[in-house]
Write a protein that holds these residues in place. Structure first.
Motif, short mmCIF file in Angstrom:
data_model
loop_
_atom_site.label_atom_id
_atom_site.label_comp_id
_atom_site.label_asym_id
_atom_site.label_seq_id
_atom_site.Cartn_x
_atom_site.Cartn_y
_atom_site.Cartn_z
N ARG A 62 0.84 -1.20 0.00
CA ARG A 62 0.00 0.00 0.00
C ARG A 62 0.88 1.25 0.00
NH1 ARG A 62 -5.10 0.84 1.02
NH2 ARG A 62 -5.39 -1.17 2.05
N TRP A 63 1.84 1.32 0.92
CA TRP A 63 2.73 2.47 0.98
C TRP A 63 3.62 2.55 -0.26
CZ3 TRP A 63 1.61 6.37 3.77
CH2 TRP A 63 0.90 6.20 4.96
N GLY A 64 4.01 1.40 -0.77
CA GLY A 64 4.81 1.37 -2.00
C GLY A 64 4.05 1.93 -3.19
N GLY A 65 2.76 1.63 -3.25
CA GLY A 65 1.94 2.17 -4.33
C GLY A 65 1.80 3.68 -4.25
N TYR A 66 1.55 4.16 -3.04
CA TYR A 66 1.44 5.62 -2.88
C TYR A 66 2.78 6.31 -3.09
CZ TYR A 66 -3.34 5.01 -1.20
OH TYR A 66 -4.67 4.71 -1.10
N ALA A 67 3.84 5.72 -2.57
CA ALA A 67 5.17 6.31 -2.76
C ALA A 67 5.56 6.31 -4.23
CB ALA A 67 6.21 5.55 -1.93
N SER A 68 5.22 5.25 -4.94
CA SER A 68 5.52 5.18 -6.37
C SER A 68 4.74 6.23 -7.15
CB SER A 68 5.19 3.78 -6.91
OG SER A 68 5.99 2.80 -6.30
N THR A 69 3.50 6.47 -6.75
CA THR A 69 2.69 7.50 -7.39
C THR A 69 3.36 8.87 -7.24
OG1 THR A 69 0.67 6.26 -6.99
CG2 THR A 69 0.43 8.63 -7.41
N VAL A 70 3.78 9.17 -6.03
CA VAL A 70 4.45 10.46 -5.76
C VAL A 70 5.77 10.54 -6.54
CG1 VAL A 70 5.57 11.85 -3.98
CG2 VAL A 70 3.34 10.79 -3.53
N LEU A 71 6.52 9.45 -6.53
CA LEU A 71 7.80 9.43 -7.26
C LEU A 71 7.60 9.65 -8.75
CD1 LEU A 71 10.89 8.85 -7.30
CD2 LEU A 71 10.27 6.46 -7.70
N LEU A 72 6.65 8.95 -9.33
CA LEU A 72 6.40 9.09 -10.77
C LEU A 72 5.96 10.51 -11.13
CD1 LEU A 72 4.65 5.66 -11.30
CD2 LEU A 72 6.82 6.37 -12.34
N ALA A 73 5.16 11.12 -10.27
CA ALA A 73 4.78 12.52 -10.50
C ALA A 73 5.99 13.43 -10.33
CB ALA A 73 3.67 12.92 -9.54
N GLY A 74 6.83 13.11 -9.36
CA GLY A 74 7.99 13.95 -9.09
C GLY A 74 9.05 13.93 -10.18
N VAL A 75 9.20 12.80 -10.85
CA VAL A 75 10.21 12.72 -11.90
C VAL A 75 9.67 13.11 -13.27
CG1 VAL A 75 11.54 10.95 -10.67
CG2 VAL A 75 9.89 10.25 -12.41
N VAL A 111 1.32 5.46 -13.26
CA VAL A 111 0.68 6.04 -12.07
C VAL A 111 -0.58 5.25 -11.73
CG1 VAL A 111 -0.53 8.09 -11.20
CG2 VAL A 111 1.66 8.34 -12.37
N ARG A 112 -1.36 4.91 -12.72
CA ARG A 112 -2.57 4.11 -12.48
C ARG A 112 -2.23 2.77 -11.82
NH1 ARG A 112 -5.16 4.96 -18.18
NH2 ARG A 112 -6.08 6.99 -17.89
N THR A 113 -1.18 2.14 -12.29
CA THR A 113 -0.77 0.86 -11.73
C THR A 113 -0.32 1.03 -10.29
OG1 THR A 113 -0.16 0.01 -13.91
CG2 THR A 113 0.80 -1.10 -12.00
N ALA A 114 0.43 2.08 -10.00
CA ALA A 114 0.87 2.33 -8.63
C ALA A 114 -0.32 2.56 -7.72
CB ALA A 114 1.82 3.52 -8.60
N LEU A 115 -1.28 3.35 -8.17
CA LEU A 115 -2.48 3.58 -7.36
C LEU A 115 -3.30 2.30 -7.19
CD1 LEU A 115 -3.65 7.06 -8.70
CD2 LEU A 115 -2.78 6.51 -6.41
N LYS A 116 -3.35 1.49 -8.23
CA LYS A 116 -4.07 0.21 -8.14
C LYS A 116 -3.41 -0.67 -7.07
CE LYS A 116 -3.68 -3.24 -11.24
NZ LYS A 116 -3.79 -3.94 -12.52
N ALA A 117 -2.09 -0.68 -7.04
CA ALA A 117 -1.38 -1.47 -6.03
C ALA A 117 -1.70 -0.97 -4.63
CB ALA A 117 0.12 -1.40 -6.27
N ALA A 118 -1.73 0.34 -4.46
CA ALA A 118 -2.01 0.92 -3.14
C ALA A 118 -3.43 0.59 -2.69
CB ALA A 118 -1.81 2.43 -3.19
N ARG A 119 -4.36 0.69 -3.59
CA ARG A 119 -5.76 0.49 -3.22
C ARG A 119 -6.10 -0.98 -3.02
NH1 ARG A 119 -7.37 4.83 -7.73
NH2 ARG A 119 -7.09 6.69 -6.43
N ALA A 120 -5.40 -1.87 -3.72
CA ALA A 120 -5.70 -3.30 -3.62
C ALA A 120 -5.00 -3.96 -2.43
CB ALA A 120 -5.30 -4.00 -4.91
#
Length: 121
Positions: A62-75, A111-120
């Motif tokens: 869950r945290w990895g999904g949210y962190a990945s979302t932030v990272l992908l937006a940041g880069v 980003v969608r995949t990262a959010l999917k991971a966080a939510r699932a």
């Protein structure tokens, strides 16, 4: 683990390792106004590896999904800088320019995949 999430984890891990192995390649992508490009490249590579590790483990997914979302937006600005630099370069081949443009909208499914991971999780 979902196949898409596994692919994202592998992609992030590979990109993170590449940041450490060939930092000069990534330094050119860092937006011009940002200082300490080498340090930013190493930090973003470490963040990619950390996100990949968190995505790989169910208890941190869950945290990895949210962190990945932030990272992908940041880069994303680095991806834009890469495209701008390619378009301004008279030495960049056409296929490379096209690739940098095509890469930009591909960030959305990541980003969608990262959010999917966080939510699932």
């Amino acid at each position: 683990m979902d196949r898409d999430v596994k692919a994202l984890a592998v992609l992030l891990a590979a990109a993170g390792v590449a940041h450490a192995a060939k930092p000069a390649v990534f330094e050119a992508m860092v937006p011009r106004p940002l200082p300490r490009k080498r340090e930013l490249v190493y930090a973003s590579g470490a963040a990619e590896v950390a996100c990949a590790a968190m995505l790989a483990h169910p208890s941190t997914r869950r945290w990895g999904g949210y962190a990945s979302t932030v990272l992908l937006a940041g880069v994303f600005p680095a991806n834009v800088q890469m495209t701008v630099s390619a378009m301004r370069s008279s030495r960049a081949p056409g296929w490379y320019r096209a690739g940098t443009i095509a890469r930009l909208p591909l960030q959305l499914p990541l980003v969608r995949t990262a959010l999917k991971a966080a939510r699932a999780a």
